[in-house]
Design a protein around this motif. Structure first.
Motif, short mmCIF file in Angstrom:
data_model
loop_
_atom_site.label_atom_id
_atom_site.label_comp_id
_atom_site.label_asym_id
_atom_site.label_seq_id
_atom_site.Cartn_x
_atom_site.Cartn_y
_atom_site.Cartn_z
N UNK A 118 -63.99 -5.68 58.48
CA UNK A 118 -64.04 -4.52 59.40
C UNK A 118 -64.01 -4.97 60.85
N UNK A 119 -64.73 -6.08 61.12
CA UNK A 119 -64.74 -6.60 62.50
C UNK A 119 -63.33 -7.03 62.92
N UNK A 120 -62.65 -7.76 62.04
CA UNK A 120 -61.30 -8.23 62.35
C UNK A 120 -60.35 -7.04 62.49
N UNK A 121 -60.52 -6.05 61.61
CA UNK A 121 -59.66 -4.86 61.68
C UNK A 121 -59.87 -4.11 62.99
N UNK A 122 -61.14 -4.02 63.40
CA UNK A 122 -61.43 -3.31 64.66
C UNK A 122 -60.83 -4.06 65.85
N UNK A 123 -61.04 -5.38 65.90
CA UNK A 123 -60.48 -6.17 66.99
C UNK A 123 -58.96 -6.20 66.91
N UNK A 124 -58.44 -6.22 65.67
CA UNK A 124 -56.99 -6.19 65.50
C UNK A 124 -56.39 -4.89 65.99
N UNK A 125 -57.11 -3.79 65.77
CA UNK A 125 -56.64 -2.50 66.27
C UNK A 125 -56.55 -2.49 67.78
N UNK A 126 -57.56 -3.08 68.42
CA UNK A 126 -57.55 -3.17 69.88
C UNK A 126 -56.38 -4.04 70.33
N UNK A 127 -56.16 -5.15 69.59
CA UNK A 127 -55.08 -6.07 69.93
C UNK A 127 -53.72 -5.39 69.82
N UNK A 128 -53.51 -4.66 68.73
CA UNK A 128 -52.23 -3.98 68.53
C UNK A 128 -52.02 -2.86 69.55
N UNK A 129 -53.11 -2.20 69.89
CA UNK A 129 -53.02 -1.14 70.90
C UNK A 129 -52.59 -1.68 72.26
N UNK A 130 -52.93 -2.96 72.49
CA UNK A 130 -52.60 -3.62 73.76
C UNK A 130 -51.10 -3.67 73.97
N UNK A 131 -50.34 -3.76 72.87
CA UNK A 131 -48.87 -3.84 72.99
C UNK A 131 -48.22 -2.66 72.27
N UNK A 132 -48.92 -1.54 72.23
CA UNK A 132 -48.37 -0.35 71.60
C UNK A 132 -47.10 0.09 72.33
N UNK A 133 -46.18 0.68 71.59
CA UNK A 133 -44.89 1.09 72.18
C UNK A 133 -45.09 2.06 73.35
N UNK A 134 -46.08 2.92 73.23
CA UNK A 134 -46.34 3.88 74.33
C UNK A 134 -46.76 3.14 75.59
N UNK A 135 -47.57 2.09 75.39
CA UNK A 135 -48.01 1.28 76.52
C UNK A 135 -46.81 0.57 77.17
N UNK A 136 -45.92 0.05 76.35
CA UNK A 136 -44.74 -0.66 76.85
C UNK A 136 -43.82 0.32 77.59
N UNK A 137 -43.66 1.53 77.04
CA UNK A 137 -42.79 2.52 77.68
C UNK A 137 -43.34 2.95 79.04
N UNK A 138 -44.65 3.04 79.14
CA UNK A 138 -45.25 3.37 80.45
C UNK A 138 -44.95 2.29 81.47
N UNK A 139 -45.04 1.03 81.01
CA UNK A 139 -44.74 -0.09 81.90
C UNK A 139 -43.28 -0.05 82.34
N UNK A 140 -42.38 0.19 81.39
CA UNK A 140 -40.95 0.24 81.71
C UNK A 140 -40.64 1.42 82.64
#
Length: 332
Positions: A118-140
């Motif tokens: 659960x800990x890895x999944x929670x941190x992994x979720x944060x990690x994946x959210x860091x490069x989420x497509x919506x985040x990338x599109x905002x940057x672009x």
């Protein structure tokens, strides 16, 4: 006061009672049993002579010897059964004690595994959210907007380089979070190897080297794009579209692939641990089955022990009856 029976009648009564006991046929055997019945009829119908008494005495002595042998065999069997029961119970108790300790440890391991997962999944979720497509599109979108409103060539090229710089910063932040997860995974693997005697190989870590190189190449490509005179003479809308095809589209693909690979990596992290926990569970279940088999064997031995005790009690009754017949037959 009742009158005493004549000696031969008393002997006949004792012999008849002896022959009526259970399992007597096994002791006498067919021929000897038939002869004993004939002698009993003789006692009942005619006054017996010395030869009759001698025959009865001989038969009873033979049977008495058989009873003694059988008594010894049953005592030996009972002793053997008692030893087997004791040894099997000792083995079963020792195995069960060890099994219970390992079952408790396995249960603790499973709980620890769930917490770590659960800990890895929670941190992994944060990690994946860091490069989420919506985040990338905002940057672009932000940088394309800067490109379109740039009043000078300098600010135009700066906006293009800014996209790569911010993407690089994004990747660096991603790498930091990725290392934190790696540290957690390493600790989890080491803990399981230490506590449960697992044989977990070092975890497979996420390799970001190729993504760093690809991003550097995009930076080089951006610099080369900005140096082309023809690009700087193109209208901004066309320039933004061309920049999007040559730089932005590969950048989107880079982060999309990074997210996909990271998602797969996060899922695979728990597989080796879960596989060994499952293998240990199967092993524990097999050990429990083995212990149950020993317990079942003990139950069978105890049942046989009860049968032996009953046979000894029955043999004791036969022995008393035989000794009485033998004593009466030898008084004449």
């Amino acid at each position: 006061m009742t009158d005493a029976l004549p000696p031969h009648d008393e002997l006949a009564t004792a012999l008849e009672a002896c022959l009526a006991l259970s399992d007597v046929a096994e002791l006498f055997g067919p021929q000897m049993l038939q002869r004993a019945d004939e002698l009993l009829d003789t006692l009942k119908t005619t006054p017996p002579d010395a030869g009759t008494y001698a025959q009865i005495s001989q038969i009873i002595e033979t049977v008495s010897a058989a009873v003694q042998r059988r008594h010894g065999e049953l005592l030996h069997e009972q002793e053997t059964l008692g030893n087997l029961i004791g040894k099997n119970r000792e083995v079963a108790d020792r195995l069960e004690q060890s099994l219970q300790a390992d079952q408790y440890q396995s249960q603790e391991a499973w709980q620890s595994f769930n917490i770590a997962r659960k800990l890895i999944a929670r941190q992994g979720g944060i990690l994946l959210n860091h490069i989420d497509s919506e985040h990338i599109e905002q940057l672009v979108a932000k940088n394309l907007k800067e490109i379109l409103k740039s009043p000078t060539t300098g600010t135009l090229t700066q906006a293009m380089h800014s996209l790569i710089s911010e993407a690089s910063a994004l990747l660096e932040g991603f790498e930091r979070q990725n290392r934190q997860i790696m540290n957690v995974v390493e600790a989890v693997y080491a803990r399981f190897n230490q506590l449960l005697d697992f044989t977990l190989a070092p975890p497979q870590f996420s390799d970001l080297e190729n993504y760093r190189k690809d991003l550097e190449q995009l930076g080089t490509k951006t610099a080369e794009f900005c140096r082309r005179p023809i690009n700087l003479m193109t209208d901004k809308a066309s320039l933004a579209k061309k920049f999007g095809l040559e730089v932005v589209a590969p950048l989107r693909s880079l982060f999309a692939n990074l997210k996909e690979d990271t998602n797969w990596w996060l899922r695979e992290l728990s597989v080796p641990v879960q596989a060994q926990i499952q293998a240990q569970k199967i092993s524990l279940e097999k050990r429990e089955e083995d212990i149950n088999m020993i317990r079942d064997q003990i139950t069978l031995l105890e049942a046989r022990q009860e049968e032996t005790a009953a046979a000894l009690a029955s043999l004791q009754q036969q022995q008393v009856a035989i000794e009485r017949v033998l004593a009466l037959s030898q008084t004449f």
